[in-house]
Design a protein around this motif. Sequence first.
Motif, PDB file in Angstrom:
ATOM      1  N   GLN A 197      40.748 -19.859  11.932  1.00  0.00           N
ATOM      2  CA  GLN A 197      39.363 -20.318  11.816  1.00  0.00           C
ATOM      3  C   GLN A 197      39.221 -21.766  12.286  1.00  0.00           C
ATOM      4  O   GLN A 197      39.993 -22.635  11.875  1.00  0.00           O
ATOM      5  CB  GLN A 197      38.911 -20.219  10.359  1.00  0.00           C
ATOM      6  CG  GLN A 197      37.436 -20.494  10.134  1.00  0.00           C
ATOM      7  CD  GLN A 197      36.563 -19.354  10.597  1.00  0.00           C
ATOM      8  OE1 GLN A 197      36.850 -18.199  10.324  1.00  0.00           O
ATOM      9  NE2 GLN A 197      35.499 -19.678  11.308  1.00  0.00           N
ATOM     10  N   GLN A 198      38.235 -21.984  13.135  1.00  0.00           N
ATOM     11  CA  GLN A 198      38.004 -23.330  13.653  1.00  0.00           C
ATOM     12  C   GLN A 198      37.619 -24.269  12.498  1.00  0.00           C
ATOM     13  O   GLN A 198      36.706 -23.968  11.726  1.00  0.00           O
ATOM     14  CB  GLN A 198      36.867 -23.287  14.678  1.00  0.00           C
ATOM     15  CG  GLN A 198      36.514 -24.628  15.288  1.00  0.00           C
ATOM     16  CD  GLN A 198      37.567 -25.106  16.271  1.00  0.00           C
ATOM     17  OE1 GLN A 198      38.398 -24.329  16.737  1.00  0.00           O
ATOM     18  NE2 GLN A 198      37.519 -26.380  16.601  1.00  0.00           N
ATOM     19  N   PRO A 199      38.311 -25.391  12.341  1.00  0.00           N
ATOM     20  CA  PRO A 199      37.921 -26.343  11.288  1.00  0.00           C
ATOM     21  C   PRO A 199      36.496 -26.849  11.506  1.00  0.00           C
ATOM     22  O   PRO A 199      36.032 -26.938  12.643  1.00  0.00           O
ATOM     23  CB  PRO A 199      38.930 -27.476  11.449  1.00  0.00           C
ATOM     24  CG  PRO A 199      40.112 -26.851  12.124  1.00  0.00           C
ATOM     25  CD  PRO A 199      39.529 -25.822  13.053  1.00  0.00           C
ATOM     26  N   GLY A 200      35.826 -27.181  10.417  1.00  0.00           N
ATOM     27  CA  GLY A 200      34.473 -27.722  10.531  1.00  0.00           C
ATOM     28  C   GLY A 200      33.632 -27.389   9.325  1.00  0.00           C
ATOM     29  O   GLY A 200      34.084 -26.719   8.400  1.00  0.00           O
ATOM     30  N   ASP A 201      32.397 -27.888   9.347  1.00  0.00           N
ATOM     31  CA  ASP A 201      31.446 -27.644   8.258  1.00  0.00           C
ATOM     32  C   ASP A 201      30.555 -26.469   8.627  1.00  0.00           C
ATOM     33  O   ASP A 201      29.828 -26.523   9.624  1.00  0.00           O
ATOM     34  CB  ASP A 201      30.602 -28.897   8.011  1.00  0.00           C
ATOM     35  CG  ASP A 201      31.437 -30.057   7.506  1.00  0.00           C
ATOM     36  OD1 ASP A 201      32.391 -29.807   6.744  1.00  0.00           O
ATOM     37  OD2 ASP A 201      31.159 -31.208   7.896  1.00  0.00           O
ATOM     38  N   TYR A 202      30.596 -25.425   7.827  1.00  0.00           N
ATOM     39  CA  TYR A 202      29.850 -24.199   8.102  1.00  0.00           C
ATOM     40  C   TYR A 202      28.669 -24.083   7.129  1.00  0.00           C
ATOM     41  O   TYR A 202      28.819 -24.383   5.933  1.00  0.00           O
ATOM     42  CB  TYR A 202      30.757 -22.963   7.944  1.00  0.00           C
ATOM     43  CG  TYR A 202      31.790 -22.829   9.038  1.00  0.00           C
ATOM     44  CD1 TYR A 202      32.928 -23.634   9.045  1.00  0.00           C
ATOM     45  CD2 TYR A 202      31.638 -21.914  10.057  1.00  0.00           C
ATOM     46  CE1 TYR A 202      33.870 -23.522  10.047  1.00  0.00           C
ATOM     47  CE2 TYR A 202      32.579 -21.782  11.074  1.00  0.00           C
ATOM     48  CZ  TYR A 202      33.700 -22.595  11.056  1.00  0.00           C
ATOM     49  OH  TYR A 202      34.635 -22.471  12.056  1.00  0.00           O
ATOM     50  N   ASN A 237      47.411 -28.184   6.711  1.00  0.00           N
ATOM     51  CA  ASN A 237      46.857 -29.029   5.663  1.00  0.00           C
ATOM     52  C   ASN A 237      47.972 -29.583   4.769  1.00  0.00           C
ATOM     53  O   ASN A 237      48.869 -28.853   4.348  1.00  0.00           O
ATOM     54  CB  ASN A 237      45.880 -28.206   4.814  1.00  0.00           C
ATOM     55  CG  ASN A 237      45.028 -29.072   3.932  1.00  0.00           C
ATOM     56  OD1 ASN A 237      44.437 -30.044   4.408  1.00  0.00           O
ATOM     57  ND2 ASN A 237      44.960 -28.751   2.665  1.00  0.00           N
ATOM     58  N   THR A 259      33.553 -25.910   4.084  1.00  0.00           N
ATOM     59  CA  THR A 259      34.268 -26.778   5.023  1.00  0.00           C
ATOM     60  C   THR A 259      35.648 -26.189   5.260  1.00  0.00           C
ATOM     61  O   THR A 259      36.456 -26.092   4.329  1.00  0.00           O
ATOM     62  CB  THR A 259      34.405 -28.201   4.464  1.00  0.00           C
ATOM     63  OG1 THR A 259      33.097 -28.731   4.245  1.00  0.00           O
ATOM     64  CG2 THR A 259      35.158 -29.099   5.439  1.00  0.00           C
ATOM     65  N   VAL A 260      35.892 -25.757   6.481  1.00  0.00           N
ATOM     66  CA  VAL A 260      37.220 -25.246   6.826  1.00  0.00           C
ATOM     67  C   VAL A 260      38.067 -26.426   7.276  1.00  0.00           C
ATOM     68  O   VAL A 260      37.707 -27.139   8.220  1.00  0.00           O
ATOM     69  CB  VAL A 260      37.139 -24.180   7.929  1.00  0.00           C
ATOM     70  CG1 VAL A 260      38.527 -23.740   8.342  1.00  0.00           C
ATOM     71  CG2 VAL A 260      36.324 -22.987   7.447  1.00  0.00           C
ATOM     72  N   ILE A 261      39.150 -26.642   6.562  1.00  0.00           N
ATOM     73  CA  ILE A 261      40.008 -27.769   6.897  1.00  0.00           C
ATOM     74  C   ILE A 261      41.130 -27.306   7.824  1.00  0.00           C
ATOM     75  O   ILE A 261      41.158 -26.138   8.213  1.00  0.00           O
ATOM     76  CB  ILE A 261      40.534 -28.457   5.625  1.00  0.00           C
ATOM     77  CG1 ILE A 261      41.168 -27.424   4.698  1.00  0.00           C
ATOM     78  CG2 ILE A 261      39.406 -29.130   4.894  1.00  0.00           C
ATOM     79  CD1 ILE A 261      41.655 -28.029   3.401  1.00  0.00           C
ATOM     80  N   SER A 262      42.007 -28.191   8.154  1.00  0.00           N
ATOM     81  CA  SER A 262      42.996 -27.990   9.212  1.00  0.00           C
ATOM     82  C   SER A 262      43.507 -26.556   9.326  1.00  0.00           C
ATOM     83  O   SER A 262      44.024 -25.990   8.377  1.00  0.00           O
ATOM     84  CB  SER A 262      44.198 -28.883   8.960  1.00  0.00           C
ATOM     85  OG  SER A 262      43.783 -30.185   8.686  1.00  0.00           O
ATOM     86  N   ALA A 263      43.377 -26.008  10.506  1.00  0.00           N
ATOM     87  CA  ALA A 263      43.986 -24.707  10.767  1.00  0.00           C
ATOM     88  C   ALA A 263      45.502 -24.892  10.820  1.00  0.00           C
ATOM     89  O   ALA A 263      46.003 -25.969  11.141  1.00  0.00           O
ATOM     90  CB  ALA A 263      43.485 -24.146  12.079  1.00  0.00           C
ATOM     91  N   ILE A 264      46.216 -23.831  10.500  1.00  0.00           N
ATOM     92  CA  ILE A 264      47.669 -23.905  10.561  1.00  0.00           C
ATOM     93  C   ILE A 264      48.114 -23.523  11.976  1.00  0.00           C
ATOM     94  O   ILE A 264      47.577 -22.592  12.576  1.00  0.00           O
ATOM     95  CB  ILE A 264      48.312 -22.987   9.503  1.00  0.00           C
ATOM     96  CG1 ILE A 264      49.803 -23.294   9.360  1.00  0.00           C
ATOM     97  CG2 ILE A 264      48.075 -21.524   9.799  1.00  0.00           C
ATOM     98  CD1 ILE A 264      50.429 -22.678   8.122  1.00  0.00           C
ATOM     99  N   ARG A 272      32.982 -25.327  -0.662  1.00  0.00           N
ATOM    100  CA  ARG A 272      33.818 -26.530  -0.519  1.00  0.00           C
ATOM    101  C   ARG A 272      34.960 -26.282   0.480  1.00  0.00           C
ATOM    102  O   ARG A 272      34.790 -25.519   1.420  1.00  0.00           O
ATOM    103  CB  ARG A 272      34.335 -26.990  -1.889  1.00  0.00           C
ATOM    104  CG  ARG A 272      33.184 -27.373  -2.821  1.00  0.00           C
ATOM    105  CD  ARG A 272      33.646 -28.050  -4.103  1.00  0.00           C
ATOM    106  NE  ARG A 272      32.503 -28.591  -4.814  1.00  0.00           N
ATOM    107  CZ  ARG A 272      31.687 -27.881  -5.595  1.00  0.00           C
ATOM    108  NH1 ARG A 272      31.917 -26.605  -5.792  1.00  0.00           N
ATOM    109  NH2 ARG A 272      30.647 -28.436  -6.182  1.00  0.00           N
ATOM    110  N   ASP A 273      36.126 -26.897   0.247  1.00  0.00           N
ATOM    111  CA  ASP A 273      37.208 -26.828   1.241  1.00  0.00           C
ATOM    112  C   ASP A 273      37.832 -25.437   1.281  1.00  0.00           C
ATOM    113  O   ASP A 273      38.112 -24.838   0.243  1.00  0.00           O
ATOM    114  CB  ASP A 273      38.298 -27.849   0.923  1.00  0.00           C
ATOM    115  CG  ASP A 273      37.857 -29.265   1.211  1.00  0.00           C
ATOM    116  OD1 ASP A 273      36.794 -29.441   1.860  1.00  0.00           O
ATOM    117  OD2 ASP A 273      38.549 -30.197   0.790  1.00  0.00           O
ATOM    118  N   MET A 274      38.090 -24.950   2.496  1.00  0.00           N
ATOM    119  CA  MET A 274      38.716 -23.650   2.676  1.00  0.00           C
ATOM    120  C   MET A 274      39.832 -23.755   3.701  1.00  0.00           C
ATOM    121  O   MET A 274      39.771 -24.568   4.626  1.00  0.00           O
ATOM    122  CB  MET A 274      37.682 -22.634   3.166  1.00  0.00           C
ATOM    123  CG  MET A 274      36.531 -22.416   2.203  1.00  0.00           C
ATOM    124  SD  MET A 274      35.525 -21.009   2.682  1.00  0.00           S
ATOM    125  CE  MET A 274      36.668 -19.676   2.383  1.00  0.00           C
TER     126      MET A 274
END
Lengths: 176, 147
Positions: free
Chosen positions: B129-134, A78, A36-41, B25-27
């Motif tokens: 990187q576009q936020p979201g679930d990959y 984030n 899960t990629v969270i908020s981009a900066i 998990r979170d990135m």
Amino acid sequence: MHRKILYCIVLALSVGLIMPTDGVAQESATIQATATVISAITIIGTNNLRFGTVLPGVDKSVDKASIGFAGEWSITGNATAEITLDFTLPDSLWLADSTTGMRVGFSSTDVSYDDETGGGQLLPAGTLDPNGPGVGNLGVGGTMLIWIGGTVFPRLTQTGGDYSADVILTVAYTGS
Amino acid sequence: MLLGTGFADHCRGQNIIINNDLTFRDMLGGVPKVVSKHTAGSAAEFLVTGTAGAEVTVDFTLPQYMYSSGYTLQLIFTDTDCAMDSSATPDQSNPGYNDRNPWETQTYRIGSNGLTIWLGALALPRTNQQPGDYTAPIVLTVTYTGS
């Protein structure tokens, strides 16, 4: 005769099927790789560093706390994430035709920031040295404001005109 | 009866049980993240059951990217990202068959408690990187060699 042939066929099939052969058996299974990629900066320049009218031979400074004149960036990302702040500073401002430059300088206390723990531009949370990479943390709301001042050093023979240069701030997550 | 017995001998049964996905998990954008094959609960984990002592080959079909709504996130599997253990008490932190290359066919024997396989990887999100679930599928194929 026919019964004999049929018997042979059945026998051959049976023997083939019950031979304890180590035949090849195969199985596959699929899992998922997940992230899960969270908020981009993100960073936005919200105010230019403006020296206004400058007289030849008269140095002029803009303080980082000078609202509307100090350069300003707004960073979002984030919450509480650690980030690096890297300034790319010009050594001169230039006329549009790039033929004439006017020196500009930045001291080690010319940058301030507010990570939501300060009181804005007049009461920032702290200072940074723009001449080296800095590290800070975004606020609990995921924001940080940066202000920068500086000094220009026009020569006595400075050519008249409008001078400018890029002042670049690059930010990135450290992962901490 | 005769046909049933013959079929069972011919195709010795094996199963792959999925114990864990490969979970990053979170990135944060621009911050690479490694999941070690030794990290319980994050590394991928498979359990192969079947005839004790039988030799099997293990092959992975590995993705190069994870995907989310058309966006990609790069995945890298190095030549030491796989480990296996067929002992009676498989130990993820100190497996019997460590630092294996998941890009190559591995040959091993199933133990009395099966064969446990772990897989780690590195994910490389871009700065923006576009936020979201990959997600991306990882396929494990196990084949008896007959030895």
